[in-house]
Design an enzyme around this catalytic site. Sequence first.
Site, mmCIF file in Angstrom:
data_model
loop_
_atom_site.group_PDB
_atom_site.id
_atom_site.type_symbol
_atom_site.label_atom_id
_atom_site.label_comp_id
_atom_site.label_asym_id
_atom_site.label_seq_id
_atom_site.Cartn_x
_atom_site.Cartn_y
_atom_site.Cartn_z
ATOM 1 N N SER A 127 0.803 -1.146 0.028
ATOM 2 C CA SER A 127 -0.067 -0.041 -0.096
ATOM 3 C C SER A 127 0.745 1.188 -0.188
ATOM 4 O O SER A 127 0.321 2.413 -0.061
ATOM 5 C CB SER A 127 -1.038 0.045 1.185
ATOM 6 O OG SER A 127 -2.148 -0.872 1.053
ATOM 7 N N LYS A 130 0.525 3.406 -2.740
ATOM 8 C CA LYS A 130 -0.915 4.202 -3.197
ATOM 9 C C LYS A 130 -0.585 5.800 -3.231
ATOM 10 O O LYS A 130 -0.933 6.250 -4.108
ATOM 11 C CB LYS A 130 -1.764 3.949 -2.022
ATOM 12 C CG LYS A 130 -2.354 2.546 -2.126
ATOM 13 C CD LYS A 130 -3.427 2.102 -0.888
ATOM 14 C CE LYS A 130 -3.774 0.467 -1.065
ATOM 15 N NZ LYS A 130 -4.549 0.184 0.101
ATOM 16 N N TYR A 252 -2.844 -2.427 -10.481
ATOM 17 C CA TYR A 252 -2.615 -2.391 -9.120
ATOM 18 C C TYR A 252 -2.015 -3.330 -8.209
ATOM 19 O O TYR A 252 -1.273 -3.032 -7.523
ATOM 20 C CB TYR A 252 -4.279 -2.235 -8.471
ATOM 21 C CG TYR A 252 -4.377 -2.284 -7.162
ATOM 22 C CD1 TYR A 252 -3.967 -1.324 -6.245
ATOM 23 C CD2 TYR A 252 -4.632 -3.417 -6.270
ATOM 24 C CE1 TYR A 252 -3.942 -0.968 -4.925
ATOM 25 C CE2 TYR A 252 -4.688 -3.498 -4.709
ATOM 26 C CZ TYR A 252 -4.562 -2.107 -4.168
ATOM 27 O OH TYR A 252 -4.487 -2.285 -2.838
ATOM 28 N N TYR A 304 -4.794 3.778 7.673
ATOM 29 C CA TYR A 304 -6.234 3.475 7.669
ATOM 30 C C TYR A 304 -6.930 3.705 8.914
ATOM 31 O O TYR A 304 -7.016 4.989 9.289
ATOM 32 C CB TYR A 304 -6.003 1.660 7.934
ATOM 33 C CG TYR A 304 -5.006 1.295 6.863
ATOM 34 C CD1 TYR A 304 -5.135 1.776 5.365
ATOM 35 C CD2 TYR A 304 -3.779 0.479 7.083
ATOM 36 C CE1 TYR A 304 -4.069 1.082 4.375
ATOM 37 C CE2 TYR A 304 -2.819 0.121 6.327
ATOM 38 C CZ TYR A 304 -3.174 0.243 4.993
ATOM 39 O OH TYR A 304 -2.242 -0.078 3.988
ATOM 40 N N VAL A 322 1.048 -3.817 3.747
ATOM 41 C CA VAL A 322 1.173 -5.127 4.454
ATOM 42 C C VAL A 322 2.250 -5.923 4.185
ATOM 43 O O VAL A 322 2.499 -7.038 4.853
ATOM 44 C CB VAL A 322 -0.200 -6.028 4.121
ATOM 45 C CG1 VAL A 322 -1.496 -5.315 4.676
ATOM 46 C CG2 VAL A 322 -0.434 -5.908 2.434
HETATM 47 N N1 GLN Z 1 -2.143 -5.226 -2.177
HETATM 48 C C1 GLN Z 1 -2.625 -5.201 -0.846
HETATM 49 C C2 GLN Z 1 -4.129 -5.143 -0.898
HETATM 50 O O1 GLN Z 1 -4.493 -4.521 -2.094
HETATM 51 C C3 GLN Z 1 -2.120 -3.863 -0.350
HETATM 52 C C4 GLN Z 1 -2.904 -3.718 1.030
HETATM 53 C C5 GLN Z 1 -1.952 -2.921 1.914
HETATM 54 O O2 GLN Z 1 -0.692 -2.878 1.810
HETATM 55 N N2 GLN Z 1 -2.462 -2.452 3.020
HETATM 56 O O3 GLN Z 1 -4.738 -5.735 -0.355
#
Ligand code: GLN
Length: 670
Positions: A127, A130, A252, A304, A322
Site C-alpha cells: 500500500s 498508493k 494495481y 487506515y 502489508v
Molecule cells: N496489495 C494489498 C491489497 O490490496 C495492499 C494492502 C496493503 O498494503 N494494506 O490488499
Amino acid sequence: MFWRSTDGKDKRNGSTSPATAQSANGELSSAPSFGAPYIVRPVINGVGHAPNLDEPKPVSARVITSPIDVWLKGLHDKYRGSDHGHLANYIPELANADPEHFGIVLAAADGKSYAAGHSEVLFTIQSISKPLVYGLALEDHGPEAVLRRVGVEPTGEAFNSIVMDEVNNRPFNPMVNAGAIATTALIRGNGVEERFKRILDMFSRYAGRQLAVDESVFASEQATGHRNRAIAYLQLNSGMIEEPVAEHLELYFRQCAILVSARDLAMMAATLANNGVNPLTGQQAIAAEHVKTVLSVMASCGMYDYSGEWVYRVGLPAKSGVGGGIFAVLPGQFGVGTFSPLLDDHGNSHRGIEVCKELSQRFHLHVYDMHFVADNIVRRSYRGDGVTSKRQRGVRERKVLDACGHRIVAYELQGGLYFATAEQLVRRIVDDAPQSAYILLDGRRISRADQSALMLLRDLNLTLQEEGKILVLADLPAQMQTDWLALNKGVGEDLCFADVDSALEFCENRIVLETDPEAMGKGVSLALAEMDILRTFSPEDIAKLAPYIATSSYEAGARIIREGDPADRLYLLASGTASVNTVLDDGKRQARLAAFRPGVAFGEFALFDGGRRVANVVAETASVCYVLDFGNLERLEATEPAIYRRLLFALGRLLTDRLRRVTAEVRALT
Ligand code: GLN
C-alpha cells in the site's frame, strides 16, 4: 626620509608575519607601520602565551560514530526481540516473509542516510505504492479532476473495507484499497505495459535506483485478490471507474508487488521531504506542486483506521503496507523507512509503528510541535551616513553624502524568507520608510525565499515606487534573483546588484546626482589644482609642484597598479574611474575593496611604508592619473621643502579622514 624604515628594508619580506591590514587602496600595511615587525601573540588568561606549533598535539585519526547511528542502533536493539503481530497471509506469498527481518533507515532531505538492521532486505511495497501512484494521477489529470473521482476523507475503516462515499459517488480516499484502485484506473498510457512502465519508472526515480517486481507476490495476489476485484467491479457498477477493470486490477496488483528495501522507502520519503526531487540523483520524481497534496492524504488517511491516533502520537504524514513497510516524511527535513513484516490488527507494521513513535518523541518531529518561532530576518540595519560604499568621494560629493546619506537604509538579511519573516521585513521597511529614499536589501545571508515572500516584497516594491522610493537588492541567492526578476518585470530589473558595495554606490550616486549634479564631475578631466589633497595649495604652490608630477593614461580595463610591483609612487586620478578588487576566500566572488573617482589619491600608503603592492588597481573606464614617484618626492624635499611639508600634511589629513570614516562604519555596524 622618516617614512622609510630605518634599515631601508621591506619589512613585509622578513620571516616573521606581521599583523597586516588591507587599506582602502589595496595596499597591505603592517600594524603599526613603523619600527620593529609586529608579531601578534594570542593572549590566554591575560598572559602572553604562544602555542607550540613546532610540536602540535597529534590528532586522533579514529572514525567516530554519529550519535544518530548510536541512537538508531539502540532503538533497533530495543524492538528486535519483539514478536508482537502476525504475518499477512491473505496474500499467500506474504506468509513466507521472515518475521525476524527488521530494518530502520533515516534519510535527510539532502540524501545522507543512517541505517540500522536489515536496511537492504527487499520486500513488496504494497500500500505504500498508493500515495506515489496518487501523485502520478495528480500529474496526469490535475487535482480537481482527481478529486471528482477520489475523495480525501478518512474512512475510519480497515484498508480493504467495502465502503464508498455514496453522496459523491466516489471512494472515500486514495489510501484505502477502493480509492487506490480508482486512482490506478486514472493512470494514463497505452495498455497495461506502458501504464505500468510509467509507474515503475516513477517509483525508481523516487528510490534513486531501478526497481523491479516480485513476480511471485504479484501472481499470488492476482490469483487470490477477489476482494479487491469485488471492490473494483462494484465501482464499475456505480460508474466510479470505467473499463478495462481487469487491466486496472492487474496494474494495481503489480504496483503493490514492486520490491523495495527500508533504505528505498527512506529515500522515497526523503524525496517527498525534498519537494519531489531525489536528493542523491537530482531526479524529479513528482512535480513539486503536488507534494503537499500527497502528504495531506498520507497525514489524514495513510494509516487506515489508525490514522487519527497516528497523527496524535507521531504527527508525520506516513503510509504503511502489508508487506511490512512504513514510510514517514518530515517535510523539508527528512524521511524514514522501516521494515518489519509482523503486522498489528490494523495491518500496520508493529515494530515500525513503535520506532516511529519513539523517533517522533525523542526528536520532537510532530509537525505541529513548532517549538521554534520565526527567526529574525533582519540581522542588522544601517544608514548610508554611517556606512558608505568603497568609492572614494571627492570633497563636494562627500558633502552631499554627509548631509543626505541617511536617506539610504540598508538591511542585512539572514535565514529563510517565508511569510512570517517577510512580514517582519516588510514591517521594518514600512516603519522606516518616511526617512528613507533608497532601501537596500543585502541578501548575502539569505538561505532561500518562497514565492509568498517574494510576492509580498513585490507588492511593497510597487508601493515604494509610487512614493518615489527605490528598492535595491544585492547579492541575492541565484534562484531568488531569478524569481525576483521574473516577478518584477518592468519594475526595477536593473536594481539587482552582485554585491552590496555596488548597490550602495548606486544609491549614493543617485543622491549626489539629485542634489549636486556637478559634484561627480563625470567625464571631465580635473586639473592638478583640483585634486582633493591639493585644494589648500595656492596657484603658486601648484606651479612649484607641477614639474615633479608626471601624467599617465590608461585604457578601460588596464592595470594601473600591479600586485607585487614595488610601491614607489602616489597616484592622483585626473579623469575616469578605478577600483581595487580582491577575490574572496571561496575563490569565486569578488569584493571591491575601494573605488576611486576623479580628484582622489591612491597608493599613498606606499609613501609611508614602502614595500610591494598587494592588490591590483584597474581602470574601470579610460583614465588619466597624475603620478608622483619617490625620486621626484625626494627632489621636492630638497628643492621645495615648504611645498613638500604641505604635501605630507595633506596626505596625513587624507589618512585621518579615511580612518575616521572606518571608525564611523565600525560603530554603525556594531
Ligand atoms: N496489495 C494489498 C491489497 O490490496 C495492499 C494492502 C496493503 O498494503 N494494506 O490488499
